[in-house]
Design an enzyme around this catalytic site. Sequence first.
Site, mmCIF file in Angstrom:
data_model
loop_
_atom_site.group_PDB
_atom_site.id
_atom_site.type_symbol
_atom_site.label_atom_id
_atom_site.label_comp_id
_atom_site.label_asym_id
_atom_site.label_seq_id
_atom_site.Cartn_x
_atom_site.Cartn_y
_atom_site.Cartn_z
ATOM 1 N N ARG A 135 -0.363 4.197 -0.225
ATOM 2 C CA ARG A 135 -1.086 5.474 -0.189
ATOM 3 C C ARG A 135 -0.760 6.505 0.948
ATOM 4 N NH1 ARG A 135 -6.953 2.553 -0.097
ATOM 5 N NH2 ARG A 135 -5.710 1.284 0.829
ATOM 6 N N ASP B 101 0.872 -0.951 0.119
ATOM 7 C CA ASP B 101 -0.021 -0.117 0.224
ATOM 8 C C ASP B 101 0.945 1.193 0.053
ATOM 9 O OD1 ASP B 101 -1.886 1.869 0.291
ATOM 10 O OD2 ASP B 101 -3.026 0.675 1.686
#
Length: 201
Positions: free
Chosen positions: A123, A121
């Site tokens: 983000r 991830d």
Amino acid sequence: MNIKISNVANLPTKYGLFKIQSFQEGQKEHLVVFTQELPDVPIVRIHSECLTGDALGSLKCDCGDQLDFALNTISKEKGMVIYLRQEGRNIGLLNKVNAYALQDQGYNTIEANHQLGFRADERSYEIVNTILKYFQIEKIKLLTNNPEKLEQLQNIEIVERLPIIIEHNQHNKDYLNIKKNKMGHLLWLRELKQKKYMLVM
Ligand SMILES: [Zn+2]
């Protein structure tokens, strides 16, 4: 980072009438979708872009259903969806398609990202702090199944975490299991009588 902020415009939708305002952060143009009336403690959904799920009805993930759930909820109970342009957990669309191609060969979503040299991830939610500050929002009810989002919000009091409840399908069952077991998402799969599964917090 210099943030450019648009004017506010109306956006009538099938869910109801929303206001929209764009926050440009470098190359990324984020969008805040909100109701005319914003309570002191609004419901906030932080949604990361997923073109295939949000716009094409992809069954590989639950993004489209989550967005639908969020827009429905805020239209009824007032609040905002902060739509962040970080496609494919922020690896971008081209890399995401390559990751999907690896998944077609049997890699799971995390392994595919690693194969391409990315973390599971990528983000970030820093811009959310800027956006909420701009709206002078200090307390929110956060609509999420993802506890990482809770940690990255600074100076924001999360009064309540509201779960997103959606049904899964045969295509995203494995993906959602990985989100739950390997990425710490707060999903429990519960088998219902009619052999369907429902995600609950
Ligand atoms: Zn998705």
